[in-house]
Design a protein around this motif. Structure first.
Motif, PDB file in Angstrom:
ATOM      1  N   LYS A 104      11.327  -1.553  -0.301  1.00 46.76           N
ATOM      2  CA  LYS A 104      10.602  -2.138  -1.343  1.00 46.76           C
ATOM      3  C   LYS A 104       9.139  -1.646  -1.382  1.00 46.76           C
ATOM      4  N   ALA A 105       8.538  -1.139  -2.344  1.00 45.00           N
ATOM      5  CA  ALA A 105       7.160  -0.786  -2.298  1.00 45.00           C
ATOM      6  C   ALA A 105       6.374  -1.128  -3.311  1.00 45.00           C
ATOM      7  N   MET A 106       5.142  -1.614  -2.566  1.00 44.02           N
ATOM      8  CA  MET A 106       4.194  -2.368  -3.600  1.00 44.02           C
ATOM      9  C   MET A 106       3.296  -1.098  -3.784  1.00 44.02           C
ATOM     10  N   ALA A 107       3.090  -1.164  -5.133  1.00 40.31           N
ATOM     11  CA  ALA A 107       1.802  -0.205  -5.616  1.00 40.31           C
ATOM     12  C   ALA A 107       0.842  -1.100  -6.610  1.00 40.31           C
ATOM     13  N   ILE A 108      -0.410  -0.946  -6.502  1.00 34.20           N
ATOM     14  CA  ILE A 108      -1.055  -1.968  -7.118  1.00 34.20           C
ATOM     15  C   ILE A 108      -0.988  -1.806  -8.706  1.00 34.20           C
TER      16      ILE A 108
ATOM     17  N   SER B 159       2.309   6.232   1.073  1.00 36.21           N
ATOM     18  CA  SER B 159       3.511   7.046   0.697  1.00 36.21           C
ATOM     19  C   SER B 159       4.219   8.050   1.547  1.00 36.21           C
ATOM     20  N   HIS B 160       3.570   8.557   2.679  1.00 35.07           N
ATOM     21  CA  HIS B 160       4.085   9.523   3.749  1.00 35.07           C
ATOM     22  C   HIS B 160       5.124   8.577   4.277  1.00 35.07           C
TER      23      HIS B 160
ATOM     24  N   TYR C 261       2.541   4.871 -10.106  1.00 39.73           N
ATOM     25  CA  TYR C 261       3.020   4.470  -8.818  1.00 39.73           C
ATOM     26  C   TYR C 261       2.174   5.003  -7.927  1.00 39.73           C
ATOM     27  N   GLY C 262       0.833   5.553  -8.212  1.00 41.47           N
ATOM     28  CA  GLY C 262      -0.035   6.447  -7.221  1.00 41.47           C
ATOM     29  C   GLY C 262       0.584   7.603  -6.553  1.00 41.47           C
TER      30      GLY C 262
ATOM     31  N   GLY D 166       0.680  -1.223  -0.005  1.00 42.02           N
ATOM     32  CA  GLY D 166      -0.036  -0.004  -0.023  1.00 42.02           C
ATOM     33  C   GLY D 166       0.708   1.192  -0.016  1.00 42.02           C
ATOM     34  N   ALA D 167       1.729   0.997  -0.585  1.00 48.02           N
ATOM     35  CA  ALA D 167       2.832   2.252  -0.357  1.00 48.02           C
ATOM     36  C   ALA D 167       2.545   3.505  -1.560  1.00 48.02           C
ATOM     37  N   ASP D 168       1.804   2.971  -2.523  1.00 51.13           N
ATOM     38  CA  ASP D 168       1.213   4.047  -3.235  1.00 51.13           C
ATOM     39  C   ASP D 168      -0.177   4.897  -2.702  1.00 51.13           C
TER      40      ASP D 168
END
Length: 349
Positions: free
Chosen positions: A49-53, A35-36, A60-61, A28-30
């Motif tokens: 390591k950031a998951m974006a849907i 993101s914050h 990347y949201g 939910g990093a996007d």
């Protein structure tokens, strides 16, 4: 159980390279809070390591708005928390995973409840299973104050009964209990953070504060809202992100715990409108729209946090007052480039 390694912050942050930084993962990093949190983790010396849907536009949201110098230390993976393979790939080499991915809009949970089960419950199961298989050092699971329903006693302690007053809250209760079960059944190093109502830049206009601010920023003086009576415990997003870091970096004594993050202050929606109008220097009138009202038994009328357990365990305290947080949020929304992202005249569930 393994205590997460802390980054070496004795050297200037600019001297770190991605290869030398400890690795953490964020689902939910996007999104708004994700993101914050990602920004704060990079500033604290981590490689994220950031998951974006996954989407066909390659977006990347909200991470698309993060400064390039920060994104140098962020490795974005387009995926889906509902897919176990995506989750396992994200969590490879991560010492800690911050699990924020969820469907959160309460009105839409009335329309599409199955999607909430698949994302919020099955998605959490995928994170827990991957952590068990990979030996992840810590899982920080995200809950919500909505699991308490309308307060029976205040301030709300973590021992308050859980009440599924919407399909959304019911799925979050299910996810929380899964996390608890993996700690008790398998000794998985899980800690659950339960934030109360977070607000700030980048938040969806499905939430009440950006709904008010975006309408005023767009020049509206007749503000369309739902019920003005409920009280909420509002927290600025930077403080919520710090709470995530606090439980992610705390000692092993927090494992297995659920910890509230809130200000300990409540305000009605009606008084929130008046405070925002004063901060933004606007005279407004409020029109109640039936379409924005929750079903009577589903509306959570009162939320007020007891965050003493989080403070005792980590030293965390909110640092931004409501008025200051609203001022910062209003400044962000009044930037035309930011406001253009919102459909101010349309109510979206």
């Amino acid at each position: 159980m393994t205590t997460p390694m802390m980054p070496d912050l004795s050297a200037p942050a600019s001297s770190h390279t991605s290869s030398s930084r400890p690795v953490v993962a964020v689902t939910g990093a996007d999104g708004f809070i994700g993101s914050h949190l990602t920004e704060q983790l990079v500033q604290a010396g981590y490689h994220v390591k950031a998951m974006a849907i996954y989407n066909s536009q390659g977006s990347y949201g909200w991470l698309d708005t993060v400064p390039p110098e920060t994104m140098q230390h962020v490795e974005v993976q387009l995926g889906d928390v509902r897919d176990s393979g995506s989750v396992r790939a994200l969590m490879q080499e991560a010492q800690t995973v911050y699990h924020l991915a969820a469907l959160i809009a309460i009105p839409y949970s009335y329309v599409a409840p199955r999607s909430y089960v698949e994302t919020n419950i099955t998605g959490t199961l995928n994170v827990l299973e991957a952590a068990r298989e990979l030996g992840t050092g810590r899982v920080v699971h995200t809950s919500t104050s909505e699991v308490y329903g309308t307060a029976r006693t205040v301030p709300i302690h973590e021992t308050h009964p859980l009440q599924g007053q919407s399909p959304y809250s019911a799925t979050k209760i299910g996810a929380d209990k899964l996390a608890e079960s993996y700690f008790l059944s398998f000794g998985l190093p899980v800690v659950t953070l339960r934030p109360f109502n977070t607000y700030g830049p980048r938040q969806s206009a499905r939430a009440v504060i950006p709904t008010i601010i975006s309408q005023i920023a767009a020049g509206r003086r007749e503000i369309r809202l739902g019920d003005l009576r409920p009280t909420r415990d509002f927290n600025f997003v930077a403080d919520t992100a710090r709470a995530f870091r606090a439980v992610g970096e705390a000692g092993p004594e927090v494992l297995g715990q659920t910890l509230n993050a809130g200000s300990g202050q409540e305000i009605t929606v009606g008084d929130t409108v008046r405070l925002i109008a004063r901060v933004m220097g606007a005279d407004v009138e409020v029109t109640q729209e039936d379409v924005r009202l929750r079903p009577e038994g589903s509306e959570v009328m009162r939320l007020l946090a007891d965050a003493s357990s989080l403070s005792a365990a980590t030293g965390w305290q909110p640092g931004v007052s409501l008025e200051e947080g609203l001022r910062r949020t209003a400044e962000w929304f009044t930037d035309p480039a930011n406001l253009a992202r919102y459909r101010v005249d349309t109510y979206t569930v």
